[in-house]
Every structure is written in structure tokens, then in C-alpha cells.
Design a protein around this motif. Structure first.
Motif, PDB file in Angstrom:
ATOM      1  N   ALA A 152       4.497   0.083   1.618  1.00 47.79           N
ATOM      2  CA  ALA A 152       4.611  -0.782   2.791  1.00 47.79           C
ATOM      3  C   ALA A 152       3.837  -2.079   2.592  1.00 47.79           C
ATOM      4  O   ALA A 152       2.756  -2.090   2.000  1.00 47.79           O
ATOM      5  N   THR A 153       4.396  -3.170   3.103  1.00 43.20           N
ATOM      6  CA  THR A 153       3.704  -4.451   3.095  1.00 43.20           C
ATOM      7  C   THR A 153       2.925  -4.588   4.399  1.00 43.20           C
ATOM      8  O   THR A 153       3.519  -4.590   5.490  1.00 43.20           O
ATOM      9  N   VAL A 154       1.605  -4.695   4.281  1.00 40.43           N
ATOM     10  CA  VAL A 154       0.730  -4.759   5.456  1.00 40.43           C
ATOM     11  C   VAL A 154      -0.403  -5.747   5.166  1.00 40.43           C
ATOM     12  O   VAL A 154      -0.640  -6.107   4.009  1.00 40.43           O
ATOM     13  N   PRO A 155      -1.130  -6.194   6.191  1.00 40.18           N
ATOM     14  CA  PRO A 155      -2.327  -7.005   5.935  1.00 40.18           C
ATOM     15  C   PRO A 155      -3.387  -6.189   5.198  1.00 40.18           C
ATOM     16  O   PRO A 155      -3.408  -4.956   5.273  1.00 40.18           O
ATOM     17  N   ALA A 156      -4.273  -6.851   4.470  1.00 35.49           N
ATOM     18  CA  ALA A 156      -5.295  -6.162   3.687  1.00 35.49           C
ATOM     19  C   ALA A 156      -6.154  -5.255   4.558  1.00 35.49           C
ATOM     20  O   ALA A 156      -6.499  -4.135   4.166  1.00 35.49           O
ATOM     21  N   ARG A 172      -7.344  12.802 -14.009  1.00 43.15           N
ATOM     22  CA  ARG A 172      -6.471  12.375 -15.114  1.00 43.15           C
ATOM     23  C   ARG A 172      -5.075  12.913 -14.879  1.00 43.15           C
ATOM     24  O   ARG A 172      -4.899  13.999 -14.352  1.00 43.15           O
ATOM     25  N   TYR A 173      -4.076  12.135 -15.280  1.00 42.87           N
ATOM     26  CA  TYR A 173      -2.660  12.482 -15.185  1.00 42.87           C
ATOM     27  C   TYR A 173      -2.172  12.387 -13.740  1.00 42.87           C
ATOM     28  O   TYR A 173      -1.302  11.608 -13.431  1.00 42.87           O
ATOM     29  N   LEU A 174      -2.716  13.212 -12.848  1.00 37.25           N
ATOM     30  CA  LEU A 174      -2.394  13.163 -11.430  1.00 37.25           C
ATOM     31  C   LEU A 174      -3.426  14.003 -10.687  1.00 37.25           C
ATOM     32  O   LEU A 174      -4.064  14.871 -11.289  1.00 37.25           O
ATOM     33  N   PRO A 175      -3.644  13.763  -9.390  1.00 37.75           N
ATOM     34  CA  PRO A 175      -4.615  14.579  -8.658  1.00 37.75           C
ATOM     35  C   PRO A 175      -4.281  16.066  -8.736  1.00 37.75           C
ATOM     36  O   PRO A 175      -3.116  16.460  -8.690  1.00 37.75           O
ATOM     37  N   ASP A 176      -5.338  16.877  -8.889  1.00 37.95           N
ATOM     38  CA  ASP A 176      -5.206  18.340  -8.988  1.00 37.95           C
ATOM     39  C   ASP A 176      -4.455  18.786 -10.234  1.00 37.95           C
ATOM     40  O   ASP A 176      -3.879  19.878 -10.275  1.00 37.95           O
ATOM     41  N   ALA A 177      -4.464  17.957 -11.279  1.00 38.69           N
ATOM     42  CA  ALA A 177      -3.773  18.337 -12.512  1.00 38.69           C
ATOM     43  C   ALA A 177      -4.520  19.435 -13.265  1.00 38.69           C
ATOM     44  O   ALA A 177      -3.916  20.161 -14.055  1.00 38.69           O
ATOM     45  N   HIS A 178      -5.833  19.547 -13.034  1.00 44.23           N
ATOM     46  CA  HIS A 178      -6.621  20.547 -13.756  1.00 44.23           C
ATOM     47  C   HIS A 178      -6.109  21.941 -13.426  1.00 44.23           C
ATOM     48  O   HIS A 178      -5.964  22.318 -12.262  1.00 44.23           O
ATOM     49  N   VAL A 186      -8.401   6.595   6.638  1.00 43.48           N
ATOM     50  CA  VAL A 186      -8.211   7.724   7.553  1.00 43.48           C
ATOM     51  C   VAL A 186      -7.486   8.893   6.907  1.00 43.48           C
ATOM     52  O   VAL A 186      -7.324   9.941   7.533  1.00 43.48           O
ATOM     53  N   LEU A 187      -7.060   8.737   5.651  1.00 46.09           N
ATOM     54  CA  LEU A 187      -6.351   9.830   4.983  1.00 46.09           C
ATOM     55  C   LEU A 187      -7.303  10.975   4.659  1.00 46.09           C
ATOM     56  O   LEU A 187      -8.448  10.757   4.262  1.00 46.09           O
ATOM     57  N   GLU A 188      -6.807  12.181   4.809  1.00 46.98           N
ATOM     58  CA  GLU A 188      -7.610  13.347   4.427  1.00 46.98           C
ATOM     59  C   GLU A 188      -7.790  13.406   2.916  1.00 46.98           C
ATOM     60  O   GLU A 188      -8.844  13.805   2.421  1.00 46.98           O
ATOM     61  N   ASP A 189      -6.756  13.012   2.170  1.00 41.64           N
ATOM     62  CA  ASP A 189      -6.828  12.995   0.705  1.00 41.64           C
ATOM     63  C   ASP A 189      -6.178  11.708   0.200  1.00 41.64           C
ATOM     64  O   ASP A 189      -4.964  11.646   0.037  1.00 41.64           O
ATOM     65  N   PRO A 190      -6.955  10.652  -0.060  1.00 40.92           N
ATOM     66  CA  PRO A 190      -6.382   9.383  -0.528  1.00 40.92           C
ATOM     67  C   PRO A 190      -6.189   9.298  -2.030  1.00 40.92           C
ATOM     68  O   PRO A 190      -5.912   8.211  -2.542  1.00 40.92           O
ATOM     69  N   ARG A 191      -6.334  10.400  -2.744  1.00 38.43           N
ATOM     70  CA  ARG A 191      -6.166  10.346  -4.197  1.00 38.43           C
ATOM     71  C   ARG A 191      -4.716   9.996  -4.546  1.00 38.43           C
ATOM     72  O   ARG A 191      -3.790  10.511  -3.951  1.00 38.43           O
ATOM     73  N   GLY A 192      -4.566   9.126  -5.527  1.00 35.36           N
ATOM     74  CA  GLY A 192      -3.238   8.702  -5.943  1.00 35.36           C
ATOM     75  C   GLY A 192      -2.701   7.512  -5.173  1.00 35.36           C
ATOM     76  O   GLY A 192      -1.618   7.022  -5.480  1.00 35.36           O
ATOM     77  N   TRP A 193      -3.451   7.016  -4.181  1.00 33.35           N
ATOM     78  CA  TRP A 193      -3.019   5.838  -3.435  1.00 33.35           C
ATOM     79  C   TRP A 193      -3.473   4.579  -4.168  1.00 33.35           C
ATOM     80  O   TRP A 193      -4.414   4.608  -4.958  1.00 33.35           O
ATOM     81  N   GLU A 194      -2.788   3.474  -3.875  1.00 34.64           N
ATOM     82  CA  GLU A 194      -3.105   2.215  -4.531  1.00 34.64           C
ATOM     83  C   GLU A 194      -2.763   1.054  -3.609  1.00 34.64           C
ATOM     84  O   GLU A 194      -1.954   1.196  -2.672  1.00 34.64           O
ATOM     85  N   VAL A 218       0.845  -1.190   0.000  1.00 38.18           N
ATOM     86  CA  VAL A 218       0.000   0.000   0.000  1.00 38.18           C
ATOM     87  C   VAL A 218       0.881   1.242   0.000  1.00 38.18           C
ATOM     88  O   VAL A 218       1.934   1.278   0.622  1.00 38.18           O
ATOM     89  N   GLY A 219       0.449   2.259  -0.742  1.00 32.01           N
ATOM     90  CA  GLY A 219       1.185   3.524  -0.800  1.00 32.01           C
ATOM     91  C   GLY A 219       0.710   4.356  -1.967  1.00 32.01           C
ATOM     92  O   GLY A 219      -0.176   3.943  -2.727  1.00 32.01           O
ATOM     93  N   ARG A 220       1.292   5.526  -2.099  1.00 34.97           N
ATOM     94  CA  ARG A 220       0.980   6.370  -3.255  1.00 34.97           C
ATOM     95  C   ARG A 220       1.655   5.799  -4.496  1.00 34.97           C
ATOM     96  O   ARG A 220       2.636   5.063  -4.413  1.00 34.97           O
ATOM     97  N   TYR A 221       1.116   6.195  -5.649  1.00 30.26           N
ATOM     98  CA  TYR A 221       1.655   5.703  -6.918  1.00 30.26           C
ATOM     99  C   TYR A 221       3.151   5.984  -7.035  1.00 30.26           C
ATOM    100  O   TYR A 221       3.933   5.110  -7.425  1.00 30.26           O
ATOM    101  N   GLY A 222       3.585   7.194  -6.670  1.00 30.43           N
ATOM    102  CA  GLY A 222       4.990   7.553  -6.791  1.00 30.43           C
ATOM    103  C   GLY A 222       5.902   6.799  -5.846  1.00 30.43           C
ATOM    104  O   GLY A 222       7.115   6.705  -6.081  1.00 30.43           O
TER     105      GLY A 222
END
Length: 266
Positions: free
Chosen positions: A89-93, A135-141, A102-110, A77-81
Motif C-alpha cells: 500500500a502507498t501511505v504517508p511515512a 534468515r531465508y524467512l521468519p520462523d525458517a529455523h 501495531v502488528l503482533e508480528d512485523p517480521r518480513g515487513w518492509e 509498505v507491506g510484507r516482502y511477498g
């Protein structure tokens, strides 16, 4: 049980219902598996990757595959970058769901499941709207797009007009072939290395090129010119490229030989 969503082409839906999701994607460290995202209360955040994935082409649009995984199933789990830096990080599902929820902004996570998803873990497959997400990345507009060779998507909608409107000083768009050939001729005989390398740099951004007029550079005394020739022609669909690379594979200079090995390994 933790619930995730995997987005894929609609053409894959019958196979997924029958035999699950193949471990066809590459994750951190070269592992093979399946990308997905937790099912959150927000529909938009849950399906945030829709528009970005749609940019790369689909067969019949995209569908959302809901997957149930055991809470103890190890995932990344982590951000794309973070993937390129080896920072996911390797964690249980279950912990992956908690971290993202719990993230305030989980955009870009996977979330990456380092194995195939079995048929019994597929909860349901349903159609998904093609307009949710970024598209492209969060807040790209509103952000000026980059037109460098590494960032641009070749063949993407409006890509040529964008490059013409916002030309990159190093990455184009390249001058017309006739202009570049005139620069090669003006470089003299055997030719100024700096001028020839610059012209070959621009030729390397084309899908086809005048191989007959440039093939003689394989015998140029400067190895930097011969190496740049390898990079320039490597992506061309012009007949004769394979034979030219075969000849350069036996070049006396190691940099040229390594360049041939690198383009053939891509």
C-alpha cells in the motif's frame, strides 16, 4: 518526522554521509528507491533484516543508516511477498510506522521510499551487529529447506552438501557429465526427443558443459530439443556459447527464437 533504518554495506558509508542514499533498488511496479524499516522499541525487530541481507555478501559488514523522513512522504509498505503481487500500500511515512508498530508480528515487513534519500535526511550511520534477525524467512529455523532450482542460493554456504543430502526430484543435484553424455549417446540418431530434453535439463544446472559434444543438437529436427538446448547452455561460461546462441537466434521455429531472446534479456 518518521525515523527509519536502512541497512547497507559499510563500504557505502562515506558516500552516504556525503551525498545520501541512491535510489538503486527496485520496488513494486519497477519503481526505483530505497528499502528501510521503522525504528521500533525492539532493537531485534528494527534490525531484523540484518542476517538475511548478509547472506548476499557485503563489503566490510553491514551498517545501519538512520533516516528521518517527513511524515507526509509517500512510501510503500507491506510484507516482502506482497511486492510481487502488487499488494503493498502507498501511505504517508507516519502511517507506515503506525501500521508496522501495531502488528503482533512485523517480521518480513518492509518500507520502500520511491526516491533517493537526500544527505540532509541521513540522521546518523553506525555499526550494526551481524547476528540479529532471521534468515531465508521468519520462523525458517527447523523447517526442511527446499532445494529446488528457484529456492536454492547458488554458491551459498553449505549449498552443495545440502543438495546432496536433500536431492530434489527435478532440480538435482544433476548426474555427472559423463553419465549425461552416455544418455545422449544412447538416445540414438537423431535422438529420442524426450531423452535428450531430460539430459539437457540436467546440463542446464551446470556452470560449464561439453559444448563440443552437444552442439550438434542445434540441428535436431525436434524444436523442443533445440529450445531446451538454448536454456541449457545460456548460463554456461564455456567458450562458444555466444556463437551457438547466435545461430539459434535465426532458428525457423518461433519458440527457439523466443528462448534466445529471453536468455539474452536476463
Amino acid at each position: 518526522m518518521a525515523m527509519f533504518v536502512h541497512l547497507t554495506s559499510a563500504a557505502n558509508a562515506p558516500r552516504i554521509r556525503r551525498s545520501g542514499i541512491r535510489a538503486a533498488s527496485h520496488g513494486q511496479g519497477g519503481a526505483r528507491g530505497v528499502y528501510c524499516f521503522p525504528v521500533l522499541p525492539s532493537y531485534t525487530l528494527t534490525h531484523q533484516w540484518l542476517r538475511e541481507l548478509a547472506r548476499f555478501g557485503t563489503r566490510g559488514g553491514l551498517v545501519a543508516v538512520h533516516v528521518r523522513l517527513a511524515d507526509a512522504q509517500p512510501v510503500l509498505v507491506g510484507r516482502y511477498g506482497d511486492r510481487a503481487r502488487g499488494a503493498q500500500a502507498t501511505v504517508p511515512a507516519s502511517e507506515a510506522v503506525r501500521r508496522i508498530a501495531v502488528l503482533e508480528d512485523p517480521r518480513g515487513w518492509e518500507v520502500f521510499v520511491p526516491r533517493a534519500v537526500r544527505p540532509g535526511e541521513v540522521h546518523r550511520v553506525r555499526a550494526a551487529p551481524q547476528v540479529a534477525g532471521w534468515r531465508y524467512l521468519p520462523d525458517a529455523h527447523g523447517v526442511r529447506p527446499c532445494t529446488c532450482f528457484g529456492c536454492r542460493v547458488r554458491g551459498g554456504y553449505g549449498a552443495r552438501r545440502l543438495r546432496e543430502r536433500l536431492p530434489h526430484p527435478l532440480d538435482g543435484p544433476p548426474p555427472p557429465a559423463r553419465v549425461l553424455l552416455a544418455r545422449v549417446a544412447a538416445a540414438g540418431e537423431p535422438g529420442d526427443p524426450a531423452a535428450l530434453r531430460e539430459a539437457l535439463h540436467w546440463f542446464g544446472m551446470r556452470r560449464r558443459g561439453p559444448l563440443a559434444q552437444l552442439g550438434h543438437l542445434a540441428g535436431h529436427p525436434d524444436p523442443g530439443v533445440r529450445e531446451e538446448l538454448v536454456w541449457a547452455v545460456s548460463r554456461w561460461s564455456t567458450p562458444g556459447v555466444t556463437e551457438l546462441l547466435d545461430a539459434l537466434a535465426d532458428d525457423p521455429h518461433p519458440d527457439v527464437r523466443e528462448a534466445v531472446e529471453a536468455v539474452r534479456a536476463e
